[in-house]
Design a protein around this motif. Structure first.
Motif, PDB file in Angstrom:
ATOM      1  N   LEU A  59       0.768  -1.163  -0.013  1.00 22.85           N
ATOM      2  CA  LEU A  59       0.010   0.055   0.107  1.00 22.85           C
ATOM      3  C   LEU A  59       0.933   1.156  -0.132  1.00 22.85           C
ATOM      4  N   PHE A  60       1.875   1.219   0.685  1.00 23.50           N
ATOM      5  CA  PHE A  60       2.852   2.529   0.777  1.00 23.50           C
ATOM      6  C   PHE A  60       3.586   2.486  -0.320  1.00 23.50           C
ATOM      7  N   TYR A  61       4.128   1.499  -0.884  1.00 20.85           N
ATOM      8  CA  TYR A  61       4.673   1.660  -2.181  1.00 20.85           C
ATOM      9  C   TYR A  61       3.996   2.106  -3.380  1.00 20.85           C
ATOM     10  N   THR A  62       2.621   1.715  -3.268  1.00 20.19           N
ATOM     11  CA  THR A  62       1.570   2.037  -4.431  1.00 20.19           C
ATOM     12  C   THR A  62       1.252   3.555  -4.012  1.00 20.19           C
ATOM     13  N   ILE A  63       1.295   4.083  -2.950  1.00 24.20           N
ATOM     14  CA  ILE A  63       0.792   5.173  -2.658  1.00 24.20           C
ATOM     15  C   ILE A  63       2.086   6.465  -3.043  1.00 24.20           C
ATOM     16  N   THR A  64       3.308   6.018  -2.686  1.00 25.77           N
ATOM     17  CA  THR A  64       4.541   7.017  -2.971  1.00 25.77           C
ATOM     18  C   THR A  64       5.064   6.783  -4.404  1.00 25.77           C
ATOM     19  N   GLY A  65       4.860   5.455  -4.935  1.00 23.54           N
ATOM     20  CA  GLY A  65       5.452   5.126  -6.081  1.00 23.54           C
ATOM     21  C   GLY A  65       7.027   4.971  -6.364  1.00 23.54           C
ATOM     22  N   SER A  66       7.582   4.915  -5.107  1.00 25.63           N
ATOM     23  CA  SER A  66       9.022   4.863  -5.013  1.00 25.63           C
ATOM     24  C   SER A  66       9.497   3.880  -4.046  1.00 25.63           C
ATOM     25  N   TRP A  67      10.067   2.692  -4.494  1.00 28.62           N
ATOM     26  CA  TRP A  67      10.720   1.493  -3.781  1.00 28.62           C
ATOM     27  C   TRP A  67      11.737   2.012  -2.916  1.00 28.62           C
ATOM     28  N   TYR A  68      12.748   3.177  -3.376  1.00 30.15           N
ATOM     29  CA  TYR A  68      13.700   3.812  -2.473  1.00 30.15           C
ATOM     30  C   TYR A  68      13.318   4.134  -1.341  1.00 30.15           C
ATOM     31  N   VAL A  69      11.960   4.748  -1.361  1.00 33.20           N
ATOM     32  CA  VAL A  69      11.595   5.386  -0.187  1.00 33.20           C
ATOM     33  C   VAL A  69      10.799   4.201   0.633  1.00 33.20           C
ATOM     34  N   SER A  70       9.985   3.393   0.015  1.00 41.02           N
ATOM     35  CA  SER A  70       9.290   2.429   0.923  1.00 41.02           C
ATOM     36  C   SER A  70      10.377   1.223   1.406  1.00 41.02           C
ATOM     37  N   PHE A  71      11.453   0.760   0.748  1.00 41.91           N
ATOM     38  CA  PHE A  71      12.473   0.065   1.290  1.00 41.91           C
ATOM     39  C   PHE A  71      13.148   0.716   2.517  1.00 41.91           C
ATOM     40  N   SER A  72      13.593   1.913   2.342  1.00 43.47           N
ATOM     41  CA  SER A  72      14.191   2.563   3.364  1.00 43.47           C
ATOM     42  C   SER A  72      13.404   2.915   4.741  1.00 43.47           C
TER      43      SER A  72
END
Length: 472
Positions: A360-373
Motif C-alpha cells: 500500500l505504501f509503495y502504491t501510494i508513494t510510487g518509489s521503492w527507494y522510499v518504501s525500502f528505506s
C-alpha cells in the motif's frame, strides 16, 4: 523532537492521500506528477495543522530526493543513450537483424528470454528496457505484433532477471536494509519469481501460436528493412556499443560511467558511419532522434530518446518525494506498524500485514527507494519476534515493491516503462504475470507455510542485542 500522531490521524492522512491519487488519475485523468503533488500538498497541510514543523518535512523531502538522485541520473543517461544509438544506427541495425532472424511465433518468448538474460547479467531492468527493449519494440512493430504484448514480454524478462541478479540495486538494497546475505535473499526470491516467469513464458508461447497466423506481413517487413537500408549505413560494427556496455556492467562497473561510455561510442559511430556533425549529435542527445523517413511505421520505431523524453518521469520522482515526505515526518507508518504488532497474533497474520502495508505504501508513494528505506529497518525486528528469518521480509519488499513497480502507473518504474516503450501501463501489465503473480504466490506461501524460512534462535538473539544497543 517530532510529534507523535494518533492512529485516527494516520488513517485519515492515508485515506485523503489515496482518494486524491485515485480520483486524480482515474476520474480527472490528470498527469501523475500533478496528482502526486496535489496529494503531497494535502498531506503537508494536514501535518502542519496537526503540529508538525515545516523544517522536518523539508528535511525529509531533501533526504528522499538524495536517495532518488541516482535513478534520476540513470534515466537521463538512458534517454541520451537511446538517442545516441538511434543516430549511430545501433538500434536500427538490431531491428534489421531481428526482422531478418526472428519469426512472429517465437518473438515474445525470445524477447522475454533475451531481456531476462541481459538483466540477469547486468542487474539493470531499466538499462535492459531502454536499450534492447526499445530495439525489440521496433522489431515487434515490424512484425505487426500488438505493442502491449511485446511490452509485456520485455518487462517480464527484464524484471525476472533484475530480481535474481546480484548486481541489481533493488536486490542489493532489499538484502542490505534487512541485514540478509544477498545470496540467501536471491535463493529465497526464486520461490515467487521462477513460477511467475514460467507462467509468463507459457502465455507467450500460446500468444505466439496465435500471432503466427495473424501477423504474417512480408511486404511490411520488406518495406521496413529497405527503409532502414536507405537511411542508415548498416554494419555489424554498430553492435559494439551494446556489447561493450553489457560487458562492462557484467564486470560490475558503475552504471552511470558505463552508460557514459555507451553514449560516447554511439556519438563516435554516428560521425564515422552516418556522417553526422556535432550539432546533430547534441540536438539528438537533448531531443531524441527526430529524422523522418517518409515511412510512418519506421518513424514510430526510431523517433525516440533524448533528455527531454525523461522530463515527465523525473517530474514524477520529484512529486513522489514531495508526497512521501509528510508521511515519514508525521510517523504514519510507525503508528500503523505498532497497531499491526498489537493485532497480529501469529507469524502468518504479521507477514500478511507487512506485505499489505508495504504494498500500500509503495502504491501510494510510487518509489521503492522510499518504501525500502522506511520499511526494511522498521519491520526486521518483527520477524525476529515471531522467529522468522529476515529473508522472508527481504523477499516481501521486492515482491510488493521494486518488482511490483511496473503495475503502478504513477510509480517511477511505471512512468519510465510507459515513456520508454510508448505503451501505457494499463495496456501491457496484464501480459506481465511476473509482476502481479509474485504477490499472489507470496500470499499462498504465507498462509500454507511453504517457502517460509524459520530463523536460527542464536541469530535472533544477536539481532535483538543489536536492536537493544541501537535504541539505547
Amino acid at each position: 523532537m517530532k510529534n507523535s500522531i494518533s492512529l485516527t490521524k494516520a488513517i485519515t492522512l492515508l485515506i485523503v492521500s489515496i482518494l486524491i491519487i485515485f480520483a486524480g488519475l482515474l476520474f480527472v485523468k490528470a498527469p501523475a506528477a500533478i496528482v502526486l503533488i496535489t496529494a503531497g500538498i494535502a498531506a503537508i497541510i494536514l501535518s502542519l495543522l496537526w503540529g508538525f514543523k515545516w523544517e522536518d518535512i523539508e528535511n525529509d523531502i531533501i533526504d528522499t530526493l538524495r536517495k532518488v538522485l541516482l535513478p534520476i541520473l540513470i534515466m537521463f543517461g538512458v534517454g541520451m543513450l537511446i538517442g545516441a544509438w538511434m543516430l549511430a544506427g545501433t538500434i536500427p541495425v538490431i531491428i534489421y537483424y531481428g526482422l531478418l532472424i526472428l519469426k512472429p511465433s517465437i518473438f515474445l518468448v525470445a524477447a522475454a528470454l533475451a531481456c531476462a538474460l541481459m538483466s540477469l547479467m547486468t542487474g539493470t531492468s531499466w538499462g535492459t528496457i531502454g536499450t534492447i527493449g526499445v530495439a525489440l519494440m521496433g522489431v515487434s512493430i515490424g512484425f505487426g505484433i500488438p505493442p502491449h504484448y511485446s511490452a509485456g514480454a520485455i518487462v517480464a524478462g527484464a524484471y525476472f532477471g533484475d530480481k535474481l541478479s546480484p548486481l541489481s540495486d533493488g536486490t542489493i538494497m532489499a538484502a542490505a536494509l534487512t541485514e540478509v546475505n544477498i545470496v540467501e535473499h536471491i535463493k529465497h526470491l526464486m520461490y515467487t519469481t521462477i513460477p511467475c516467469f514460467v507462467i509468463s513464458l507459457i502465455l507467450y508461447i500460446i500468444l505466439g501460436f496465435q500471432l503466427d497466423e495473424q501477423v504474417q506481413n512480408t511486404k511490411n517487413i520488406e518495406l521496413i528493412m529497405s527503409t532502414l537500408e536507405a537511411n542508415f549505413n548498416l554494419s555489424p560494427i554498430l553492435l559494439l556499443p551494446p556489447l561493450i556496455v553489457l560487458f562492462l556492467i557484467f564486470k560490475q562497473k558503475p552504471t552511470l560511467p558505463v552508460f557514459g561510455i555507451g553514449i560516447l561510442l554511439g556519438c563516435i559511430l554516428a560521425v564515422f558511419f552516418q556522417g553526422r556533425d556535432l550539432l546533430e549529435i547534441a540536438n539528438t542527445l537533448n531531443n531524441g532522434f527526430t529524422d523522418t523517413t517518409n515511412v510512418k511505421i519506421v518513424n514510430e520505431m526510431l523517433q525516440q530518446g533524448g533528455l527531454s523524453s525523461m522530463y515527465s518521469t523525473v517530474a514524477v520522482i520529484f512529486a513522489a518525494a514531495l508526497f512521501g515526505a509528510p508521511l515519514r515526518t508525521s510517523g504514519v507508518v510507525q503508528v500503523i506498524l505498532e497497531k499491526i504488532v498489537k493485532v497480529a497474533k501469529t507469524g502468518k497474520t504479521m507477514m500478511a500485514s507487512c506485505l499489505s502495508i508495504h504494498g500500500l505504501f509503495y502504491t501510494i508513494t510510487g518509489s521503492w527507494y522510499v518504501s525500502f528505506s522506511v520499511f526494511g529497518p522498521m519491520l526486521a525486528p518483527l520477524y525476529d519476534k515471531y522467529g522468522l528469518h529476515r529473508k522472508n521480509l527481504s523477499r516481501t519488499l521486492e515482491d510488493s515493491g521494486s518488482a511490483f513497480g511496473p503495475a503502478i502507473p504513477w510509480s517511477t518504474t511505471g512512468v519510465f516503462i510507459a515513456s520508454t516503450l510508448n505503451v501505457p501501463t494499463g495496456q501491457f501489465i496484464l501480459y506481465t504475470p511476473v509482476v502481479y503473480l509474485a504477490v499472489v504466490f507470496a500470499l499462498i506461501y504465507i498462509f500454507t507455510g511453504f517457502g517460509i524460512a524459520k530463523a536460527d534462535p542464536e541469530v535472533i538473539k544477536d539481532n535483538m542485542k543489536k536492536e537493544a544497543v541501537l535504541h539505547g
